[in-house]
Design a protein around this motif. Structure first.
Motif, PDB file in Angstrom:
ATOM      1  N   GLU A   1      -9.409 -32.618  40.887  1.00  0.00           N
ATOM      2  CA  GLU A   1      -9.781 -32.545  39.472  1.00  0.00           C
ATOM      3  C   GLU A   1      -9.053 -33.615  38.664  1.00  0.00           C
ATOM      4  O   GLU A   1      -9.650 -34.240  37.776  1.00  0.00           O
ATOM      5  CB  GLU A   1      -9.461 -31.150  38.927  1.00  0.00           C
ATOM      6  N   ASP A   2      -7.772 -33.847  38.960  1.00  0.00           N
ATOM      7  CA  ASP A   2      -7.030 -34.897  38.265  1.00  0.00           C
ATOM      8  C   ASP A   2      -7.623 -36.274  38.568  1.00  0.00           C
ATOM      9  O   ASP A   2      -7.742 -37.119  37.665  1.00  0.00           O
ATOM     10  CB  ASP A   2      -5.557 -34.860  38.678  1.00  0.00           C
ATOM     11  N   ALA A   3      -7.983 -36.499  39.830  1.00  0.00           N
ATOM     12  CA  ALA A   3      -8.598 -37.778  40.193  1.00  0.00           C
ATOM     13  C   ALA A   3      -9.961 -37.938  39.523  1.00  0.00           C
ATOM     14  O   ALA A   3     -10.343 -39.034  39.114  1.00  0.00           O
ATOM     15  CB  ALA A   3      -8.742 -37.869  41.721  1.00  0.00           C
ATOM     16  N   ARG A   4     -10.679 -36.836  39.406  1.00  0.00           N
ATOM     17  CA  ARG A   4     -11.992 -36.877  38.753  1.00  0.00           C
ATOM     18  C   ARG A   4     -11.853 -37.266  37.279  1.00  0.00           C
ATOM     19  O   ARG A   4     -12.672 -38.028  36.750  1.00  0.00           O
ATOM     20  CB  ARG A   4     -12.646 -35.496  38.893  1.00  0.00           C
ATOM     21  N   LYS A   5     -10.827 -36.743  36.607  1.00  0.00           N
ATOM     22  CA  LYS A   5     -10.608 -37.099  35.204  1.00  0.00           C
ATOM     23  C   LYS A   5     -10.271 -38.574  35.050  1.00  0.00           C
ATOM     24  O   LYS A   5     -10.530 -39.171  34.003  1.00  0.00           O
ATOM     25  CB  LYS A   5      -9.486 -36.240  34.627  1.00  0.00           C
TER      26      LYS A   5
ATOM     27  N   THR B   1     -12.212 -43.092  30.413  1.00  0.00           N
ATOM     28  CA  THR B   1     -11.972 -44.434  29.865  1.00  0.00           C
ATOM     29  C   THR B   1     -10.761 -45.102  30.512  1.00  0.00           C
ATOM     30  O   THR B   1     -10.372 -46.189  30.088  1.00  0.00           O
ATOM     31  CB  THR B   1     -11.734 -44.335  28.348  1.00  0.00           C
ATOM     32  N   GLU B   2     -10.205 -44.470  31.530  1.00  0.00           N
ATOM     33  CA  GLU B   2      -8.988 -45.026  32.134  1.00  0.00           C
ATOM     34  C   GLU B   2      -9.258 -46.363  32.808  1.00  0.00           C
ATOM     35  O   GLU B   2      -8.420 -47.268  32.786  1.00  0.00           O
ATOM     36  CB  GLU B   2      -8.416 -44.039  33.155  1.00  0.00           C
ATOM     37  N   LYS B   3     -10.447 -46.530  33.400  1.00  0.00           N
ATOM     38  CA  LYS B   3     -10.778 -47.790  34.054  1.00  0.00           C
ATOM     39  C   LYS B   3     -10.899 -48.935  33.047  1.00  0.00           C
ATOM     40  O   LYS B   3     -10.778 -50.106  33.417  1.00  0.00           O
ATOM     41  CB  LYS B   3     -12.098 -47.641  34.824  1.00  0.00           C
ATOM     42  N   LEU B   4     -11.174 -48.588  31.789  1.00  0.00           N
ATOM     43  CA  LEU B   4     -11.338 -49.615  30.756  1.00  0.00           C
ATOM     44  C   LEU B   4     -10.026 -49.992  30.095  1.00  0.00           C
ATOM     45  O   LEU B   4      -9.975 -50.991  29.367  1.00  0.00           O
ATOM     46  CB  LEU B   4     -12.323 -49.114  29.676  1.00  0.00           C
TER      47      LEU B   4
END
Length: 393
Positions: free
Chosen positions: A57-61, A155-158
């Motif tokens: 779930e943390d990785a999914r977020k 939005t972490e990838k951005l």
């Protein structure tokens, strides 16, 4: 005092506390011999455990989910060519009709109004022929993404990260295991698709010179059949590779999220709390419950004992349905209950069967069961007679 009727006791006798002998403190000769110890803690750092639901779930977020771009491409191509095949007659008819209109009126409409009208006609033509295909592709693309990863907004990838500007890290990503796998997949895809195209086109290319004998409409229809047949064969091959890639992406994501034994322990502590802290809390709760129970002992009418291992404090007030067990315990707790009873001059009655039955059958705060009414009533009657004698004296 003996009771005439006692409910049969089916419970087993309680074990005594084991005492430690002094000889246990002397080490045996065998204990002095060094033993080989296989320390499993040295393997705690290895990623050997399946990722927990919280880890997933943390990785999914963070946007780290199993997603195959090949699956998106395969379905988009499939739906795109399928819609084109279904609407081919409609699209071809509209384009041909407007083309005829355009070439027949272009010399007559060289004014600004005429060019604007032709431009609007072209936009309407594109809307009628292209929008259905684009809309179908959009819906399918969104559906496949939802199927693979669900509704995830991250939005972490951005977010800009300084380590992404490090050329050493970039060089490492270029030659990473994932990059090499993606390169091998691309080469394999090109080889397989090229092979199937070759197998299909080698039989169709000799037929191309015959097109000079066909009119335009027949040539376009034949070319469309060849293109659509070739496209569906290629899409079928891409679909098979996409499903295999999707399975690989799920496996790779699981491998990336694998946890060590220590990480599992730390996560469990974080979610459930430190076991030592929880143990202290439970111990404190037991102590508080014990103190509350001991504070109720002075309110008892009688203490029924085993005589040494069990002690049950009974209280009966007018209006109660049955006597209530306000405290009970064994061994040290039983001794403490009897000490408090002596301090407050509460009568202690020895009755082994009744004491065992009450201890096993009734919790603190519970009432005496019906099958023990007579036995308990006889004990209380005995207690009341003793108290009455003391008062009369």
């Amino acid at each position: 005092m003996k009771c005439t009727r006692i409910f049969p006791l089916l419970s087993k006798p309680l074990p005594l506390e084991s005492m430690r002998n002094d000889k246990d403190l002397v080490p045996s000769p065998q204990s002095l011999v060094p033993e080989f110890v296989f320390d499993l803690q040295r393997f705690d750092g290895e990623k050997t455990e399946e990722p927990t639901s919280k880890k997933r779930e943390d990785a999914r977020k963070k946007g780290q989910v199993a997603k195959s771009q090949e699956l998106n491409t395969a379905f988009v191509l499939l739906i795109g060519f399928l819609i084109l095949r279904i609407l081919w007659e409609f699209i071809y008819g509209n384009i041909a009709e407007y083309t005829i209109y355009l070439y027949s009126h272009i010399s007559q409409n060289m004014s600004t109004e005429g060019i604007t009208e032709l431009f609007i006609g072209i936009m309407i033509l594109l809307a009628k022929t292209v929008l259905p295909v684009m809309f179908a592709i959009l819906i399918v693309g969104l559906a496949i993404n939802v199927f693979q990863v669900g509704m995830v907004v991250s939005t972490e990838k951005l977010e800009p990260k300084l380590e992404n500007l490090n050329p050493i890290n970039g060089f490492g990503r270029i030659f990473s295991k994932r990059s090499i796998v993606e390169l091998c997949k691309s080469i394999f895809k090109i080889i397989v698709i090229g092979y199937f195209l070759y197998l299909y086109l080698k039989d169709q290319i000799p037929l191309v010179p015959q097109f000079i004998f066909f009119d335009l409409q027949h040539s376009l229809a034949t070319a469309a059949d060849v293109i659509f047949t070739m496209a569906f064969q290629v899409v079928g091959v891409i679909m098979i590779m996409a499903l295999a890639d999707y399975a690989y992406q799920k496996w790779q994501t699981t491998q990336d999220l694998m946890m060590s034994k220590q990480e599992v322990k730390d996560e469990f502590k974080q979610m459930e709390g430190d076991p030592q802290i929880k143990s202290r809390i439970k111990q404190k709760q037991r102590q508080m419950a014990m103190q509350r129970m001991m504070s109720e002992v002075p309110k008892a009418d009688v203490i029924v004992t085993n005589p040494t291992h069990l002690a049950i404090a009974l209280s009966y007030k007018k209006g109660m349905i049955a006597p209530v067990v306000i405290a009970k315990g064994q061994d040290r707790v039983a001794e403490r209950i009897k000490d408090i009873a002596r301090e407050h001059h509460i009568l202690i009655v020895e009755n082994k069967p009744v004491a065992r039955a009450l201890y096993e059958a009734v919790e603190v705060g519970g009432t005496v069961p019906a099958e023990l009414y007579q036995a308990v009533a006889e004990i209380l009657a005995y207690v009341y007679r003793i108290k009455h004698r003391r008062v009369t004296k």
